[in-house]
Design an enzyme around this catalytic site. Sequence first.
Site, mmCIF file in Angstrom:
data_model
loop_
_atom_site.group_PDB
_atom_site.id
_atom_site.type_symbol
_atom_site.label_atom_id
_atom_site.label_comp_id
_atom_site.label_asym_id
_atom_site.label_seq_id
_atom_site.Cartn_x
_atom_site.Cartn_y
_atom_site.Cartn_z
ATOM 1 N N HIS A 203 7.617 12.035 4.080
ATOM 2 C CA HIS A 203 6.184 12.088 3.784
ATOM 3 C C HIS A 203 5.303 12.351 4.993
ATOM 4 O O HIS A 203 4.089 12.422 4.865
ATOM 5 C CB HIS A 203 5.713 10.798 3.074
HETATM 6 C C1 UD1 Z 1 -0.281 7.098 4.433
HETATM 7 C C2 UD1 Z 1 -0.426 6.739 5.895
HETATM 8 C C3 UD1 Z 1 0.942 6.802 6.556
HETATM 9 C C4 UD1 Z 1 1.954 5.958 5.820
HETATM 10 C C5 UD1 Z 1 1.975 6.336 4.345
HETATM 11 C C6 UD1 Z 1 2.874 5.379 3.622
HETATM 12 C C7 UD1 Z 1 -2.527 7.379 7.023
HETATM 13 C C8 UD1 Z 1 -3.170 8.382 7.897
HETATM 14 N N1 UD1 Z 1 -1.282 7.704 6.585
HETATM 15 O O1 UD1 Z 1 0.139 8.444 4.351
HETATM 16 O O2 UD1 Z 1 0.838 6.310 7.892
HETATM 17 O O3 UD1 Z 1 3.223 6.182 6.392
HETATM 18 O O4 UD1 Z 1 0.659 6.239 3.816
HETATM 19 O O5 UD1 Z 1 3.310 5.881 2.409
HETATM 20 O O6 UD1 Z 1 -3.091 6.369 6.725
HETATM 21 N N2 UD1 Z 1 -1.584 10.322 -3.180
HETATM 22 C C9 UD1 Z 1 -1.450 10.163 -4.535
HETATM 23 N N3 UD1 Z 1 -1.425 8.890 -5.041
HETATM 24 C C10 UD1 Z 1 -1.511 7.781 -4.266
HETATM 25 C C11 UD1 Z 1 -1.663 7.953 -2.879
HETATM 26 C C12 UD1 Z 1 -1.690 9.233 -2.354
HETATM 27 O O7 UD1 Z 1 -1.366 11.128 -5.280
HETATM 28 O O8 UD1 Z 1 -1.466 6.650 -4.789
HETATM 29 C C13 UD1 Z 1 -1.570 11.703 -2.626
HETATM 30 C C14 UD1 Z 1 -2.950 12.334 -2.526
HETATM 31 O O9 UD1 Z 1 -2.808 13.688 -2.787
HETATM 32 C C15 UD1 Z 1 -3.298 12.128 -1.056
HETATM 33 C C16 UD1 Z 1 -1.940 12.230 -0.383
HETATM 34 O O10 UD1 Z 1 -1.040 11.643 -1.312
HETATM 35 O O11 UD1 Z 1 -4.196 13.082 -0.573
HETATM 36 C C17 UD1 Z 1 -1.872 11.514 0.948
HETATM 37 O O12 UD1 Z 1 -2.268 10.149 0.815
HETATM 38 P P1 UD1 Z 1 -2.843 9.352 2.088
HETATM 39 O O13 UD1 Z 1 -2.996 7.936 1.757
HETATM 40 O O14 UD1 Z 1 -4.020 10.065 2.658
HETATM 41 O O15 UD1 Z 1 -1.725 9.508 3.178
HETATM 42 P P2 UD1 Z 1 -0.153 9.315 3.067
HETATM 43 O O16 UD1 Z 1 0.480 10.636 3.317
HETATM 44 O O17 UD1 Z 1 0.175 8.578 1.825
HETATM 45 N N1 UDP Z 2 9.662 2.441 -0.183
HETATM 46 C C1 UDP Z 2 9.692 2.097 -1.539
HETATM 47 N N2 UDP Z 2 9.844 3.101 -2.449
HETATM 48 C C2 UDP Z 2 9.981 4.415 -2.091
HETATM 49 C C3 UDP Z 2 9.950 4.731 -0.713
HETATM 50 C C4 UDP Z 2 9.771 3.724 0.210
HETATM 51 O O1 UDP Z 2 9.594 0.925 -1.896
HETATM 52 O O2 UDP Z 2 10.110 5.275 -2.977
HETATM 53 C C5 UDP Z 2 9.483 1.367 0.792
HETATM 54 C C6 UDP Z 2 10.507 1.326 1.886
HETATM 55 O O3 UDP Z 2 11.658 0.626 1.477
HETATM 56 C C7 UDP Z 2 9.746 0.619 2.995
HETATM 57 C C8 UDP Z 2 8.340 1.137 2.817
HETATM 58 O O4 UDP Z 2 8.257 1.599 1.474
HETATM 59 O O5 UDP Z 2 9.754 -0.771 2.793
HETATM 60 C C9 UDP Z 2 8.079 2.263 3.760
HETATM 61 O O6 UDP Z 2 6.893 2.886 3.416
HETATM 62 P P1 UDP Z 2 6.614 4.428 3.730
HETATM 63 O O7 UDP Z 2 7.883 5.139 3.995
HETATM 64 O O8 UDP Z 2 5.746 4.925 2.642
HETATM 65 O O9 UDP Z 2 5.683 4.353 5.038
HETATM 66 P P2 UDP Z 2 5.957 4.172 6.598
HETATM 67 O O10 UDP Z 2 6.873 3.029 6.793
HETATM 68 O O11 UDP Z 2 6.501 5.465 7.112
HETATM 69 O O12 UDP Z 2 4.596 3.939 7.149
#
Ligand code: UD1
Ligand code: UDP
Length: 361
Positions: A203
């Site tokens: 991601h």
């Molecule tokens: C965010 C965090 C990242 C973290 C990740 C965990 C920031 C800058 N990034 O990234 O550090 O590792 O979360 O998963 O804060 N979206 C949906 N549904 C949701 C949430 C998001 O459809 O419930 C889609 C939307 O299109 C959105 C995109 O995902 O624009 C990105 O979501 P966003 O929260 O901005 O950043 P992440 O890539 O999820």
């Molecule tokens: N995770 C989860 N379901 C998924 C993918 C990840 O429960 O489909 C959990 C994973 O086990 C870990 C956390 O989400 O505990 C990590 O989050 P993510 O990878 O979204 O973010 P990051 O750690 O890179 O910020």
Amino acid sequence: MKIVSIVGARPQFIKCAPVSRELRKEHDEILVHTGQHYDHGMSEVFFEELSIPKPDYNLGIGSGTHGRQTGAMLGAIEDVLQKEDPGLVLVYGDTNSTLAGALAAAKLHVSVAHVEAGLRSFDRRMPEEVNRVLTDHCSDILFCPTKTAVANLAAEGITEGVHLVGDVMADAMDYNRAIAEKRSRILEDVGVRPGEYLVVTVHRPSNTDSPVNMTAILGALVEAGMPAVFPVHPRTRKYLEQYGLLANLPENVRVTEPLGYLDMVRLMAHAEKILTDSGGVQKEAYMLGVPCITLRENTEWVETVEAGWNVLVGADREEIVSMVRGFAPAGDQPPLFGDGRAAAEIVNIIRSGDTISRPGI
Ligand code: UD1
Ligand code: UDP
């Protein structure tokens, strides 16, 4: 003391679960969900499975560009802090919700405690790296998961209020590992056998926003040929659809919706290898004793690489295939992330109060 905890994205729900459980034994916790993640499978499922109390506030900020999303959170969190007047604000990790929470509190002269402080990838193109550095520099109490994190802070001149407490994700894993084994049916549901499949998560913008990288990663999974379970983050799904890469995947690549924590833990625990660009998943692979192939050029979790259980391959198709086939960690696994009691230690330190320096306490 009244403590406002701020969460908003998937990994923060998992991190706050053990801390919240300990904190509520002696403090009045107000839980704020920024609404950064909002799909059921990215948010609510974790509250249900991990018995996290219902947020007192859901700010409903949702998705947006970095500036708009962080700015909207900043204003909304400020309103909550002015109303609640807490003694301490607790923030987790490195997302935009983390930075907005820390900044809103610091500007109001409310003390800030950062859980997972001191992590650095030294890659300022990662949005998380900017969030980490800024959050640490406006925090009063810095709860570090590793010795490397403590050293990183020292190198930036931050030595006061720094505590090595271990990793709260190890607490969550310890607490839920057996529960996951009992409750989850994920291997049966996706049709894989223990020890005979890969788990893949992607991601990071450096991968998702690049059709070249995503083509290389998926190409490697196809070429490797073994069953690969790929729970797809909504951000990743959006880009894969745009690039036309989700259609026509061969049968060995099993794409699923994002999984709940219990399914994810059981799936990872029985994998042959894990391929990921997630921070949390790299740590969990280590905790579970599963070799990790990290789809990045750098990592904040350098100890896992030094211990020989994690290898950085970027998005290089040949490297990925070669590591899927050949990576075999030899050494043992010294505990790197504490003893599963980080949350209790955090609450002990908050109780002692001696590192809280700002007015308002
Ligand atoms: C965010 C965090 C990242 C973290 C990740 C965990 C920031 C800058 N990034 O990234 O550090 O590792 O979360 O998963 O804060 N979206 C949906 N549904 C949701 C949430 C998001 O459809 O419930 C889609 C939307 O299109 C959105 C995109 O995902 O624009 C990105 O979501 P966003 O929260 O901005 O950043 P992440 O890539 O999820
Ligand atoms: N995770 C989860 N379901 C998924 C993918 C990840 O429960 O489909 C959990 C994973 O086990 C870990 C956390 O989400 O505990 C990590 O989050 P993510 O990878 O979204 O973010 P990051 O750690 O890179 O910020």
